[in-house]
Design an enzyme around this catalytic site. Structure first.
Site: not given
Length: 432
Positions: A134, A141, A150, A206, A208, A240, A247
């Site tokens: 992946d 994103h 951050r 997600e 994708e 996904d 996580q």
């Protein structure tokens, strides 16, 4: 790079198959490949989608010759690996031959017995997936996610130099329509002294796309960027699923693990590179100041035509919406050109250290957020990390997915002067 427009892309071409002409996904100009079975013949085998029907490829092999016949016989298997392993030439020959049969009314009586109603077929995984990687090619994103954790430095320094990816779990990839069981795992609240174990509370989708490897390479023999596209079999839709709370606790220092390995959903049809040829487009120019790709990832032809003009949409229903007969609600929409790296660059980089790719390897693009209004490809972005719930048309609110929710992803390519083709759908319902 071999992008050829030929008679199979003619928008005026018409098929004798009822309902195929003007079909939003599967007109005769598409002819995607998959694996199917029927109640009267439960053996999985290769098929092509045409309108609302599935064509049994091995059953028409006797009407084909040369490479096309050999390809049809290779499709007499429970997966497409052997068919695509030999390279794109036989796939092109098969496409040309089937297109001719399905547009020639003189062949209708011969071919019609090999057609099956799609709603009476069972669709299976198109490949035996050898490995699953992946990637993280959606720069919008990546920026959005990075900004949550951050704010002053959302993208790490390597992002614009290296196609970032991780080794996923191939054993838990499932075909569209298979329910997703909510995973359990370790989570840790910011104010907690230690983690706890229990069901995921921040389950996300997600948006994708899947890139399938066709012809592989030998161990120790990298694939040059100029040849990389010849190793791509085609594309499908990928979701996904992600357990965001699991996580957040586990991803440092080695990245995604149990938050990603519990389930990934794939659409059943592989739209070939031949079918996509008219919808190729230039890779979007990098913003001023961004570094150029290193030489092993730089190819002028790839930059000129290496992207896909495909539109993706993600829709959602809840148990209450389905009970009321409400239509699915669209959460976001965006183009596949949101990829910062091309598919060929992913192939070239993946093999650059000598890693051997194999037929049936699955490469995920990563979440493709468009960067425009209405184009966020995950709930964690839509809700700003769960801070702001979205309101559905019936008044229900969501920050993350709840049991009974269904996520549906569709994708299609359309361009003036061409027949629209689609990739079908990738859907699943969340269960407890």
């Amino acid at each position: 790079m071999n992008i050829t427009i030929d008679f199979t892309h003619d928008p005026a071409a018409a098929s004798w198959v009822a309902g195929a002409n003007g079909h939003s996904d599967f007109p005769v100009q598409n002819l995607p490949l998959g694996i199917f079975s029927t109640s009267d013949n439960p053996t999985p085998r290769g098929g092509m989608a045409i309108g609302d029907m599935v064509l049994d490829i091995p059953a028409i092999a006797k009407h084909l010759e040369g490479d096309a016949a050999a390809a049809a016989m290779a499709a007499n298997a429970p997966a497409l690996n052997m068919l695509f392993k030999v390279g794109r030439g036989p796939i092109t020959a098969l496409r040309h031959a089937v297109f001719t049969l399905l547009t020639d009314t003189a062949m209708q009586a011969e071919i019609e017995p090999a057609l099956h109603k799609a709603d009476g077929c069972t669709l299976h995984m198109p490949f035996v997936i050898c490995d699953y990687t992946d990637f993280y090619t959606g720069i919008h994103h990546a920026t959005n996610i990075g900004s949550l954790f951050r704010p002053d430095n959302p993208l790490l320094p390597n992002y614009k130099y290296v196609p970032i990816g991780y080794h996923g779990r191939s054993s838990s990839v499932r075909i569209s329509g298979v329910d997703v069981k909510r995973p359990s795992g370790q989570t840790k609240a910011p104010d907690a002294d230690e983690p706890s174990f229990g069901p995921c509370k921040r389950l996300d989708y997600e948006l994708e796309m899947a890139i399938w490897v066709g012809q592989g390479n030998e161990l120790g023999e990298p694939i040059p960027i100029g040849d990389a596209e010849d190793h791509i079999a085609g594309i499908s839709i990928l979701n996904d699923w992600s357990a965001r709370d699991i996580q957040a606790w586990e991803y440092q220092p080695l990245g995604p693990f149990l938050a990603k390995s519990f389930h990934s959903s794939i659409s059943p049809w592989v739209v070939t590179m031949d079918a996509l040829a008219p919808f190729r487009t230039a890779q979007p120019a990098r913003p001023e100041g961004d570094p150029a790709p290193l030489p092993y990832l730089q190819d002028e032809a790839d930059q000129a035509n290496g992207a896909f003009g495909i539109t993706m949409e993600v829709l959602m229903t809840t148990s209450a919406m389905r009970e009321a007969g409400d239509a699915p609600h669209r959460l976001s929409q965006g183009p596949m050109t949101a990829m910062y790296w091309t598919a060929a660059q992913l192939i070239a980089h993946h093999s650059s250290n000598g890693c051997n790719l194999q037929a049936g390897d699955l490469l995920g693009t990563g979440t493709l957020t468009s960067g425009d209004e209405g184009g966020k490809g995950s709930l964690i972005e839509l809700t700003e990390g769960g801070k702001n719930a979205i309101t559905l048309p019936n008044g229900e609110k969501r920050t993350f997915l709840e049991n009974g929710d269904e996520v549906i992803i569709i994708a299609y390519a359309e361009k003036e002067g061409l027949a629209r083709i689609g990739l079908g759908e990738c859907r699943a319902i969340i269960t407890g």
